[in-house]
Motif scaffolding. Structure first.
Motif, PDB file in Angstrom:
ATOM      1  N   MET A   1       0.815  -1.169  -0.103  1.00 29.91           N
ATOM      2  CA  MET A   1       0.228   0.022   0.008  1.00 29.91           C
ATOM      3  C   MET A   1       0.992   1.136  -0.147  1.00 29.91           C
ATOM      4  O   MET A   1       0.463   2.345  -0.747  1.00 29.91           O
ATOM      5  CB  MET A   1      -0.895   0.237   1.112  1.00 29.91           C
ATOM      6  CG  MET A   1      -1.833  -1.077   1.081  1.00 29.91           C
ATOM      7  SD  MET A   1      -3.147  -0.915   2.508  1.00 29.91           S
ATOM      8  CE  MET A   1      -4.007   0.482   2.346  1.00 29.91           C
ATOM      9  N   MET A   2       2.121   1.109   0.778  1.00 21.54           N
ATOM     10  CA  MET A   2       3.029   2.529   0.601  1.00 21.54           C
ATOM     11  C   MET A   2       3.439   2.665  -0.545  1.00 21.54           C
ATOM     12  O   MET A   2       3.605   3.767  -1.051  1.00 21.54           O
ATOM     13  CB  MET A   2       3.758   2.155   1.798  1.00 21.54           C
ATOM     14  CG  MET A   2       3.455   2.235   3.239  1.00 21.54           C
ATOM     15  SD  MET A   2       4.756   2.063   4.627  1.00 21.54           S
ATOM     16  CE  MET A   2       5.547   3.664   4.154  1.00 21.54           C
ATOM     17  N   LYS A   3       3.822   1.333  -1.407  1.00 15.01           N
ATOM     18  CA  LYS A   3       4.446   1.476  -2.737  1.00 15.01           C
ATOM     19  C   LYS A   3       3.324   2.038  -3.674  1.00 15.01           C
ATOM     20  O   LYS A   3       4.039   3.231  -4.465  1.00 15.01           O
ATOM     21  CB  LYS A   3       4.944   0.344  -3.082  1.00 15.01           C
ATOM     22  CG  LYS A   3       6.194  -0.130  -2.397  1.00 15.01           C
ATOM     23  CD  LYS A   3       6.679  -1.534  -2.951  1.00 15.01           C
ATOM     24  CE  LYS A   3       7.965  -2.186  -2.210  1.00 15.01           C
ATOM     25  NZ  LYS A   3       8.285  -3.388  -2.946  1.00 15.01           N
ATOM     26  N   ALA A   4       2.095   1.991  -3.424  1.00 16.47           N
ATOM     27  CA  ALA A   4       1.151   2.248  -4.340  1.00 16.47           C
ATOM     28  C   ALA A   4       0.789   3.485  -4.138  1.00 16.47           C
ATOM     29  O   ALA A   4       0.784   4.436  -4.964  1.00 16.47           O
ATOM     30  CB  ALA A   4       0.016   1.389  -4.021  1.00 16.47           C
ATOM     31  N   ALA A   5       0.818   4.177  -2.847  1.00 16.50           N
ATOM     32  CA  ALA A   5       0.614   5.537  -2.332  1.00 16.50           C
ATOM     33  C   ALA A   5       1.735   6.355  -3.021  1.00 16.50           C
ATOM     34  O   ALA A   5       1.620   7.572  -3.501  1.00 16.50           O
ATOM     35  CB  ALA A   5       0.438   5.791  -0.957  1.00 16.50           C
TER      36      ALA A   5
ATOM     37  N   ALA B   1       3.991  10.235  -6.713  1.00 17.35           N
ATOM     38  CA  ALA B   1       4.874  10.662  -7.833  1.00 17.35           C
ATOM     39  C   ALA B   1       4.207  11.022  -8.906  1.00 17.35           C
ATOM     40  O   ALA B   1       4.600  11.979  -9.717  1.00 17.35           O
ATOM     41  CB  ALA B   1       5.915   9.507  -8.040  1.00 17.35           C
ATOM     42  N   ALA B   2       3.245  10.427  -9.445  1.00 17.71           N
ATOM     43  CA  ALA B   2       2.477  10.586 -10.562  1.00 17.71           C
ATOM     44  C   ALA B   2       1.715  11.887 -10.604  1.00 17.71           C
ATOM     45  O   ALA B   2       1.570  12.732 -11.628  1.00 17.71           O
ATOM     46  CB  ALA B   2       1.438   9.406 -10.879  1.00 17.71           C
ATOM     47  N   VAL B   3       0.954  12.165  -9.543  1.00 20.47           N
ATOM     48  CA  VAL B   3       0.359  13.419  -9.448  1.00 20.47           C
ATOM     49  C   VAL B   3       1.495  14.759  -9.483  1.00 20.47           C
ATOM     50  O   VAL B   3       1.220  15.750 -10.222  1.00 20.47           O
ATOM     51  CB  VAL B   3      -0.243  13.621  -7.831  1.00 20.47           C
ATOM     52  CG1 VAL B   3      -0.721  14.930  -7.663  1.00 20.47           C
ATOM     53  CG2 VAL B   3      -1.460  12.548  -7.952  1.00 20.47           C
ATOM     54  N   ILE B   4       2.548  14.618  -8.670  1.00 21.32           N
ATOM     55  CA  ILE B   4       3.547  15.602  -8.760  1.00 21.32           C
ATOM     56  C   ILE B   4       3.980  15.820 -10.460  1.00 21.32           C
ATOM     57  O   ILE B   4       4.117  16.856 -10.741  1.00 21.32           O
ATOM     58  CB  ILE B   4       4.851  15.509  -7.992  1.00 21.32           C
ATOM     59  CG1 ILE B   4       4.158  15.424  -6.539  1.00 21.32           C
ATOM     60  CG2 ILE B   4       5.938  16.342  -8.145  1.00 21.32           C
ATOM     61  CD1 ILE B   4       5.237  15.031  -5.567  1.00 21.32           C
ATOM     62  N   LEU B   5       4.220  14.779 -10.658  1.00 23.59           N
ATOM     63  CA  LEU B   5       4.979  14.700 -12.131  1.00 23.59           C
ATOM     64  C   LEU B   5       3.864  15.357 -13.341  1.00 23.59           C
ATOM     65  O   LEU B   5       3.958  16.135 -14.303  1.00 23.59           O
ATOM     66  CB  LEU B   5       5.125  13.197 -12.791  1.00 23.59           C
ATOM     67  CG  LEU B   5       5.706  13.370 -14.233  1.00 23.59           C
ATOM     68  CD1 LEU B   5       6.933  14.103 -14.149  1.00 23.59           C
ATOM     69  CD2 LEU B   5       5.870  11.824 -14.746  1.00 23.59           C
ATOM     70  N   GLY B   6       2.412  14.956 -13.107  1.00 22.67           N
ATOM     71  CA  GLY B   6       1.335  15.589 -13.652  1.00 22.67           C
ATOM     72  C   GLY B   6       1.092  16.932 -13.465  1.00 22.67           C
ATOM     73  O   GLY B   6       0.986  17.707 -14.381  1.00 22.67           O
TER      74      GLY B   6
END
Lengths: 177, 197
Positions: free
Chosen positions: B6-10, B15-20
């Motif tokens: 779950m931590m990995k997924a979070a 990271a995806a949000v920041i990159l986006g």
């Protein structure tokens, strides 16, 4: 009567029933115009003046310089470049800022020159402030290039200062909610 | 184990949000417009001073291409050895040959005369006078130096594309002793040219 003929007849009857019953599904209804009018976008523009937008260099004495590329400046001189621009800001919620972009490419002048640019409408300085539609109209950008008297020796002889990368940027500010 | 996943997924989602956000930051732009200044290029003038001997073919720029100061050996008139009581003359034309577009007037000032490589005490019997003249052809004129003290240091204003001359009179005193015969010395005269404000 074979099966295919029976099927065709049944299909035809179904289509006829649909056609015949088309109007029978209607109920009371009414259309009414929303009367919302039209929404018109504002405008934001900054362009050299349509009537006298060609910039002009001049000496401190006010003598116009026909071709700055052929002019050779010496310490103690202050040259001024004046350019007339048209500023357009339209919109009830329109707010914008005006700023200089880029920097001149200095090849050899170093600290021996000072370059200052102001953009104004009459006595009002337009850079660094919030502009409103009332500020629209003819504005003047003035750049003063000062070759300092304090230049010593043969410093900066044949140096060049290229303004080709310098410009003005008019940028809308987000309307307040 | 499940917590780790779950931590990995979070972390991946973050990271995806920041990159986006970084990628789409341009989408927040509002109206904007740029205009070019189109002011061209300003170029500094050269600071060029030309020095010319009475022998016109003997000429140099005051500053050499490598930036060092030039030395111009002057011709004397008459040519030959210096005789006591008989002066010799020399001169240098100083020309302001700048390519400046505006006014560019310079001030040429002669520095104090110095005598080097003095052999046999010759310097003590040499007098050097300097005076400004309109042109080099005036230099061999003794009357030009009448009443001029040896301490005089000419200072001339030279407008753009103009020139002036500084003439020199070198005299070996009639009282020069025999010990100075055949001796030599070099006379050095510095010249300073500055832009006038």
């Amino acid at each position: 009567m074979n099966k295919m003929a029976k099927g065709a007849m049944a299909t035809g009857l179904g289509v006829i029933l649909l056609v015949g019953g088309g109007g029978t599904l209607a109920t009371w209804n009414q259309a009414q115009s929303a009367s919302m009018g039209s929404i018109v976008a504002g405008d934001l523009n900054l362009a050299p003046s349509a009537t006298n937008g060609t910039g002009q260099w001049a000496t401190a004495a006010g003598t116009k310089i026909a071709n700055i590329a052929a002019y050779k400046v010496v310490p103690g001189e202050a040259l001024t470049y004046t350019q007339n621009l048209d500023l357009t800001l339209v919109g009830d919620q329109m707010k914008a800022t005006l700023a200089l972009t880029g920097a001149g490419v200095d090849n050899g002048f170093g600290t021996n020159v000072g370059v200052v640019t102001t953009v104004a409408k009459g006595a009002k300085t337009l850079t660094g402030v919030t502009l409103l539609p009332a500020d629209s109209g003819a504005i003047t950008a003035t750049t003063t290039f000062t070759f300092k008297v304090a230049t010593t020796g043969r410093d900066a002889v044949n140096a060049t200062y290229n303004f080709s990368t310098v410009g003005y940027k008019l940028e809308q500010q987000a309307p307040t909610a | 184990m499940r917590t780790t996943h779950m931590m990995k997924a979070a972390g991946l989602v973050l990271a995806a949000v920041i990159l986006g956000l970084l990628v789409v930051q341009g989408s927040y732009a509002l109206w904007n417009k740029q205009a070019s200044m189109a002011a061209g290029t300003v170029q500094a003038a050269d600071f060029r001073i030309s020095l010319t001997d009475t022998n016109a073919s003997n000429t140099t720029d005051m500053t050499l291409p490598n930036g060092t100061a030039a030395t111009l050996a002057l011709s004397t008139s008459p040519i030959g050895v210096l005789v006591p009581g008989k002066p010799a003359y020399a001169g240098v034309a100083i020309a302001n040959v700048t390519n400046a577009s505006g006014d560019f007037t310079v001030q040429a000032t002669m520095g104090t005369v110095s005598i080097q490589n003095d052999a046999g005490g010759l310097a003590g019997f040499l007098n050097v006078k300097a005076v400004a003249a309109a042109s080099l052809d005036k230099c061999p004129d003794a009357s030009l130096f009448t009443g001029v003290p040896t301490s005089a240091l000419p200072s001339e204003s030279i407008a753009k594309n103009s020139s002036t001359a500084i003439c020199f009179q070198v005299m070996l005193a009639p009282t020069a002793p025999a010990s100075t015969v055949g001796k030599s010395a070099s006379i050095s005269i510095p010249l300073l040219v500055t832009q006038k404000s």
